[in-house]
Design a protein around this motif. Structure first.
Motif, PDB file in Angstrom:
ATOM      1  N   ASN A 116       0.833  -1.193   0.000  1.00 11.42           N
ATOM      2  CA  ASN A 116       0.000   0.000   0.000  1.00 11.42           C
ATOM      3  C   ASN A 116       0.876   1.255   0.000  1.00 11.42           C
ATOM      4  N   PRO A 117       0.912   2.001  -1.119  1.00 13.13           N
ATOM      5  CA  PRO A 117       1.764   3.199  -1.174  1.00 13.13           C
ATOM      6  C   PRO A 117       1.230   4.354  -0.323  1.00 13.13           C
ATOM      7  N   MET A 118       0.098   4.152   0.329  1.00 18.50           N
ATOM      8  CA  MET A 118      -0.516   5.206   1.134  1.00 18.50           C
ATOM      9  C   MET A 118      -0.185   5.083   2.617  1.00 18.50           C
ATOM     10  N   ARG A 119       0.494   3.992   3.036  1.00 17.10           N
ATOM     11  CA  ARG A 119       0.765   3.765   4.460  1.00 17.10           C
ATOM     12  C   ARG A 119       2.207   3.322   4.675  1.00 17.10           C
ATOM     13  N   TYR A 120       2.848   3.939   5.672  1.00 12.02           N
ATOM     14  CA  TYR A 120       4.235   3.611   6.009  1.00 12.02           C
ATOM     15  C   TYR A 120       4.365   3.440   7.517  1.00 12.02           C
ATOM     16  N   ALA A 121       5.214   2.516   7.936  1.00 12.36           N
ATOM     17  CA  ALA A 121       5.584   2.440   9.350  1.00 12.36           C
ATOM     18  C   ALA A 121       6.458   3.663   9.627  1.00 12.36           C
ATOM     19  N   TRP A 122       6.213   4.323  10.737  1.00  8.63           N
ATOM     20  CA  TRP A 122       6.948   5.533  11.149  1.00  8.63           C
ATOM     21  C   TRP A 122       7.298   5.312  12.620  1.00  8.63           C
ATOM     22  N   GLN A 123       8.392   4.619  12.860  1.00  5.81           N
ATOM     23  CA  GLN A 123       8.766   4.219  14.210  1.00  5.81           C
ATOM     24  C   GLN A 123       9.892   5.111  14.726  1.00  5.81           C
ATOM     25  N   ILE A 124       9.630   5.752  15.868  1.00  4.79           N
ATOM     26  CA  ILE A 124      10.628   6.618  16.490  1.00  4.79           C
ATOM     27  C   ILE A 124      11.066   5.952  17.795  1.00  4.79           C
ATOM     28  N   THR A 125      12.378   5.832  17.972  1.00  3.08           N
ATOM     29  CA  THR A 125      12.934   5.276  19.201  1.00  3.08           C
ATOM     30  C   THR A 125      13.818   6.331  19.850  1.00  3.08           C
TER      31      THR A 125
END
Length: 173
Positions: A58-67
């Motif tokens: 899905n080009p409309m959703r990305y994981a955006w994980q901040i640590t």
């Protein structure tokens, strides 16, 4: 003449798409040190990592994980970056708890501004070369002075509280 107009029109969308390759060209893991400074003179440094990767096809959703941090003090924020429109200029960062932070892509930067209780937060992400710059600025409203009765527009001042900033570099995992 009509050939030149056709060529000009057909070049414009291509140029716009090539400069607006967010978030595709930001994919990967970015790591560095975040500096957190307050107006009271307190400051600290914290390791920061940002992971951006597509969710399935899905080009409309990305994981955006901040640590933030490492070891026992590590705090992981598993968010999603969601494209809100086909123009790829309006996004939302979904905190997965009902909170959606609107974000806007303009001039090769991703901006957001939102309020949490009485704090106004403003963020900016920018990719320059192989460095991803991050900044979060926190403000609080100043107590208003007596307003002039001739003032027609609502007006508020905000006091700077703190600034978080980081320069993140790509990391191979």
């Amino acid at each position: 003449m009509s050939f030149l107009i056709f060529v000009s029109i057909s070049i414009i969308p291509t140029a716009a798409l090539s400069s607006n390759s967010f978030p595709q060209n930001w994919q990967g893991t970015w790591s560095g040190i975040m500096y957190d400074r307050t107006i009271q003179g307190k400051s600290q440094t914290v390791p920061m990592t940002l992971r951006i990767k597509p969710l399935s096809q899905n080009p409309m959703r990305y994981a955006w994980q901040i640590t933030y941090g490492t070891g026992a003090k590590k705090r992981v924020r598993n968010y999603e970056l969601v494209a809100k429109n086909q123009n790829a200029d309006h996004f939302a960062i979904d905190e997965k708890d009902g909170t959606l932070i609107d974000a806007w892509w303009l001039g090769d930067k991703l901006y957001s501004q939102f309020r949490v209780e009485n704090r106004l937060l403003s963020t900016k992400y920018q990719l320059e070369g192989n460095r991803l710059h991050y900044e979060l600025v926190v403000y609080q409203p100043l107590i208003s002075q007596a307003q002039d009765s001739q003032q027609k527009a609502s007006f508020e001042n905000y006091q700077l509280r703190s600034v978080q900033s980081a320069e993140l570099s790509p990391v191979k995992e």
